[in-house]
Design an enzyme around this catalytic site. Structure first.
Site, short mmCIF file in Angstrom:
data_model
loop_
_atom_site.label_atom_id
_atom_site.label_comp_id
_atom_site.label_asym_id
_atom_site.label_seq_id
_atom_site.Cartn_x
_atom_site.Cartn_y
_atom_site.Cartn_z
CG ASP A 1 -1.99 -2.62 4.62
OD1 ASP A 1 -2.03 -1.99 3.54
OD2 ASP A 1 -2.96 -2.69 5.39
CB CYS B 1 -1.20 13.10 5.09
SG CYS B 1 -0.65 11.63 4.23
CG HIS C 1 -0.27 3.76 -0.56
ND1 HIS C 1 -1.08 4.87 -0.58
CD2 HIS C 1 -1.09 2.68 -0.59
CE1 HIS C 1 -2.35 4.48 -0.62
NE2 HIS C 1 -2.38 3.14 -0.63
CG ASN D 1 -5.46 0.19 -4.90
OD1 ASN D 1 -5.43 -0.59 -5.86
ND2 ASN D 1 -5.56 -0.22 -3.65
CG HIS E 1 1.38 14.64 0.89
ND1 HIS E 1 0.72 13.69 1.65
CD2 HIS E 1 0.45 15.18 0.07
CE1 HIS E 1 -0.56 13.67 1.30
NE2 HIS E 1 -0.75 14.57 0.35
CB CYS F 1 2.52 13.11 6.19
SG CYS F 1 2.59 13.60 4.45
#
Ligand code: DGP
Length: 145
Positions: A63, A37, A131, A118, A79, A40
């Site tokens: 971002d 991930c 997130h 999202n 996670h 992670c």
């Protein structure tokens, strides 16, 4: 005899074995990449990012593909795939994420900002580690696109 056939004739086993080994290593690499991930990796410091806030439970970083002058991602170190897959036991953590968002917005001097999560591919989620997008520094339309 063609050149590649000469090479094979001289050393038929090793060429095949090397080809198979490379294929195996490549497939193994792809599987590892798929399992790893990204967020992670960022939280663990294995993947580089511009971290702007960190505590025992949360990491916030810029971002990679900003959609506003200020665009920060706020993630739990734990996670969790998405908001929908969070559970009762994440109740405090979810609160901390929102409080961290407000704190970061204040530190960045953002009086108005948007906080978005999202959830699922259809809603635009591309990284499956929960997130929040904290965005500010421009006007936002409503409804969101
Ligand atoms: P979402 O589409 O809601 O899952 O948002 C994922 C966001 O994560 C997207 O805006 C781009 C950002 N992103 C993806 N990979 C990286 C990365 O490696 N580093 C950083 N800083 N951001 C990333």
């Amino acid at each position: 005899m063609r050149v590649e056939n000469v090479a094979k004739a001289k050393c038929p086993l090793s060429v095949d074995i090397i080809q198979q080994a490379f294929t195996f290593i490549y497939i193994f690499y792809i599987i590892i990449q798929m399992k790893e991930c990204i967020f992670c990796g960022i939280a663990a410091g294995k993947i580089q990012s511009q971290i702007i806030y960190q505590d025992d439970d949360i990491v916030a970083f810029k971002d990679l593909n900003p959609q506003a002058p200020a665009h920060i991602l706020i993630i739990p170190i734990k996670h969790i795939e998405s908001l929908a897959s969070s559970s009762e036991e994440d109740c405090v953590l979810l609160g901390k994420l929102q409080l961290a968002a407000a704190k970061i917005a204040k530190e960045l001097g953002l009086k108005d900002f948007r906080l978005v999560a999202n959830n699922g591919k259809g809603a635009g989620q591309s990284v499956f580690h929960l997130h929040y997008h904290l965005m500010g520094g421009r006007r936002f339309m409503w409804p969101a696109g």
